[in-house]
Design a protein around this motif. Sequence first.
Motif, PDB file in Angstrom:
ATOM      1  N   SER A 187       0.599  -1.126  -0.103  1.00 21.90           N
ATOM      2  CA  SER A 187      -0.547   0.010   0.032  1.00 21.90           C
ATOM      3  C   SER A 187       0.612   1.344  -0.229  1.00 21.90           C
ATOM      4  O   SER A 187       0.642   1.785  -0.857  1.00 21.90           O
ATOM      5  CB  SER A 187      -0.934  -0.120   1.264  1.00 21.90           C
ATOM      6  N   LEU A 188       1.568   1.157   0.673  1.00 25.19           N
ATOM      7  CA  LEU A 188       3.041   1.980   0.217  1.00 25.19           C
ATOM      8  C   LEU A 188       3.388   2.844  -0.872  1.00 25.19           C
ATOM      9  O   LEU A 188       3.566   3.718  -1.355  1.00 25.19           O
ATOM     10  CB  LEU A 188       3.807   2.426   1.791  1.00 25.19           C
ATOM     11  N   LYS A 213       2.074   1.583  -3.797  1.00 21.08           N
ATOM     12  CA  LYS A 213       1.072   2.460  -4.486  1.00 21.08           C
ATOM     13  C   LYS A 213       0.769   3.640  -4.503  1.00 21.08           C
ATOM     14  O   LYS A 213       0.660   4.929  -5.256  1.00 21.08           O
ATOM     15  CB  LYS A 213      -0.627   1.262  -3.815  1.00 21.08           C
ATOM     16  N   ARG A 214       0.905   4.273  -3.143  1.00 25.06           N
ATOM     17  CA  ARG A 214       0.257   5.328  -2.585  1.00 25.06           C
ATOM     18  C   ARG A 214       1.771   5.923  -3.105  1.00 25.06           C
ATOM     19  O   ARG A 214       1.540   7.134  -3.504  1.00 25.06           O
ATOM     20  CB  ARG A 214       0.436   5.414  -0.963  1.00 25.06           C
ATOM     21  N   ARG A 246       0.605   6.734  -6.884  1.00 25.64           N
ATOM     22  CA  ARG A 246       0.277   7.800  -7.192  1.00 25.64           C
ATOM     23  C   ARG A 246       0.478   8.988  -6.803  1.00 25.64           C
ATOM     24  O   ARG A 246       0.065  10.231  -7.273  1.00 25.64           O
ATOM     25  CB  ARG A 246      -0.980   7.551  -6.075  1.00 25.64           C
ATOM     26  N   LEU A 247       1.333   9.316  -5.503  1.00 27.13           N
ATOM     27  CA  LEU A 247       1.844  10.733  -5.487  1.00 27.13           C
ATOM     28  C   LEU A 247       3.397  11.071  -6.411  1.00 27.13           C
ATOM     29  O   LEU A 247       3.202  12.158  -7.246  1.00 27.13           O
ATOM     30  CB  LEU A 247       2.993  10.988  -4.070  1.00 27.13           C
ATOM     31  N   ARG A 307       0.999  12.175  -9.736  1.00 27.24           N
ATOM     32  CA  ARG A 307       1.068  13.762  -9.905  1.00 27.24           C
ATOM     33  C   ARG A 307       2.188  14.353  -9.979  1.00 27.24           C
ATOM     34  O   ARG A 307       1.264  15.799  -9.841  1.00 27.24           O
ATOM     35  CB  ARG A 307      -0.480  13.333  -8.113  1.00 27.24           C
ATOM     36  N   HIS A 308       2.605  14.526  -9.342  1.00 29.47           N
ATOM     37  CA  HIS A 308       4.239  15.324  -9.314  1.00 29.47           C
ATOM     38  C   HIS A 308       5.432  14.890 -10.883  1.00 29.47           C
ATOM     39  O   HIS A 308       6.257  14.245 -10.403  1.00 29.47           O
ATOM     40  CB  HIS A 308       4.950  14.631  -8.111  1.00 29.47           C
ATOM     41  N   SER A 311       9.318  14.462   1.276  1.00 21.48           N
ATOM     42  CA  SER A 311       7.903  15.770   1.212  1.00 21.48           C
ATOM     43  C   SER A 311       7.275  14.789   2.773  1.00 21.48           C
ATOM     44  O   SER A 311       6.359  15.563   3.828  1.00 21.48           O
ATOM     45  CB  SER A 311       6.988  15.132  -0.061  1.00 21.48           C
ATOM     46  N   ASP A 312       7.774  14.068   2.675  1.00 23.57           N
ATOM     47  CA  ASP A 312       7.383  12.772   4.054  1.00 23.57           C
ATOM     48  C   ASP A 312       7.638  13.902   6.157  1.00 23.57           C
ATOM     49  O   ASP A 312       7.153  13.364   6.684  1.00 23.57           O
ATOM     50  CB  ASP A 312       7.481  11.457   4.176  1.00 23.57           C
TER      51      ASP A 312
END
Lengths: 215, 222, 259
Positions: B7-8, B10-11, B14-15, B18-19, B74-75
Amino acid sequence: MINKEVGLAVKSLTCERGYRELFNDLNFELLPGEILHIKGENGAGKTSLLRIIAGLALPVSGQISFAGYDCRKYRSEYNEQLAFVGHKLGIKLELSPVENIQSYCELGNSCTPQDIFNVLSKVGLYGFEEMYCNQLSAGQKRRVALAQVILSDTKLWILDEPFTSLDVEGIEYFLKRIQQHVEQGGMVLLTTHQEVNLSNCTIKYLQLPSGDMNA
Amino acid sequence: MFKVFLSLIKRDLRLAFRHKSEILNPLFFFVIVVTLFPLGISPDKQILAEIGPGIIWVAALLASMLSLESLFRSDFDDGTLEFMLLSEYPLSIMVLAKIVVHWLITGFPIIIISPLLGTVMFLSNDAITTLMITLLLGTPILSLIGAIGMALVVALKRGGMLLSLLVLPLYIPVLIFSSNAVGSSMAGLAISGQLYFLAAFMVFCLTLAPIATSAALRVSLE
Amino acid sequence: MIKAIIAFLVKVFYQLASPKHFYRIAGKLIPWFGWFAAVLLIAGSIDGLFIAPVDYQQGDSYRIIFIHVPAAWMSMFIYMVMATSGAIALIWKIKLADVIASSSAPIGAAFTFLALVTGSIWGKPMWGTWWVWDARLTSELILLFLYLGYMALESAIEDPRAAARACAILAIVGVVNIPIIHYSVEWWNTLHQGATVSKMDKPSIHLSMLIPLLLMAVGFKLYYAAAVLSRARNKVLLTEQNRTWVKEVVGLESGVKHG
């Protein structure tokens, strides 16, 4: 009645920032059904204390135990019981509130999409679920972060200034949720400049010594 | 545990999508740096073929290093890193997921575009194949070692320069063996020794780097 | 019985590792280390510069090895000390180990720099250039980078305790990588240079040259011990400045009375 062992116990905690001592030999206990409101001037070490208790920072000395177990040794079990909101909200601006809460849930307790939509509408974000968080206001982002705490099925909530940038209604709603959590046997540790007025709740206060350099 | 890993990934993917600049900038950097050398030295076929493997690898090294910021910065800034530390799952698993994503968005595109750069540097076909193999084995090492360095400097305001000082010396073995393998295959020599070394080093880093990175992250977030 | 002995040793160890005792004991040890270092270094220099025989190939210029080689040994040794004490500090939470590690770094960097400079001075008559990409010199150069990275990281992190822990991790990562780096540089060097003049690899060194070399090596070690202890003493005072014993010590030594 209350089992003494299931609470949070802090023993002879000492914390330094740089070479300056913030507090020394701090002791307290928090039992299920109690709120601890930590007070102190700016720079007294409120945030440091909360981060130490959450296990994010190391104290110079001292022990923190939860339910009788050392939090450092049983980190994973402790983390399972812990929800934390700090100065940084843990919200990704490029993700929507739903996606944010989803990835938060995947780090620990599971939740269904239905749960997420429910909690978002309760915190007043109905209609904002699929928007990117960078389009939300500061108060709305704060609501997303607090929604995560509400959704998490944890015993101990550690909230560092949770009401910052919330409006009056928002504060009222979250105070109510805090009360509900405590009534169900939860524990809350928080710092806020707000007065916390809750009926039927045991609220303890902890005053940190002033950050005066000459003390 | 595997669920949180996936899931990480995937996240973060996805991020990253978007960038898009996060994926494209290291790639452009890689191409531009390689392009500078013929301009700075000479367009001579023989010279470029001689120095090409080293140049392409140095450029890959720098591109990977400069993109390390995207790994944790960013995290850290938005606080999601704190949530990772407060998760009940082992931090090293989550760190590994982030490293995998970093490799997918920086290392992998570099491998894809490398034949093009090999061609403009007049490498032979064999050498280009070797270049891709070394990149495949080597770029994960760069991400893994880089993660340790990034975890150490993530809390610092201007960690960029410091990061290069910490990480580049540790990249040296990868540079030596990879560029040498490409050079050797140009000359028609055996390269299996170099590739074995790279593979072994990658496995070594894969086991230890996530642990060191999580320890470093815990210190940095203090 | 054995248990009792171990318990006793652990107790002694923890007592020695307590900053207060360390400060006192180190204060007594430093003069001893310092004077022995001075004696050995003077004896080694006289022996190395005047008594040891002239090398039949290199003449007198080889005599720089009496500094170069022990300095190179020290540069490796000190990095090992830093990584080991970093690991001790991380695992057993002994603060003193952090202090030793961070006090060692500048000394180690200085020895590395010395090894590099003497190596390149030695190279001038031997190779005719100030710098040759020889495996040993290249490894030393990379080691210097590792030291500089360590010190840069330490100074960049504001909180001293976080800095110490971050540096401990870096030193351990570095020490794991040093053999790999060293091996790859050696390998790279044999490929590219073929047979360079590497004088010191052979154990055929004559006893008359070995004695000054060992004198200098032990002298350097003792010098390091004295230097690291006195740096560590200062650091201990700084990190423990809130404790009463420090206030007493500082009050006594500066002759100022605290009211």
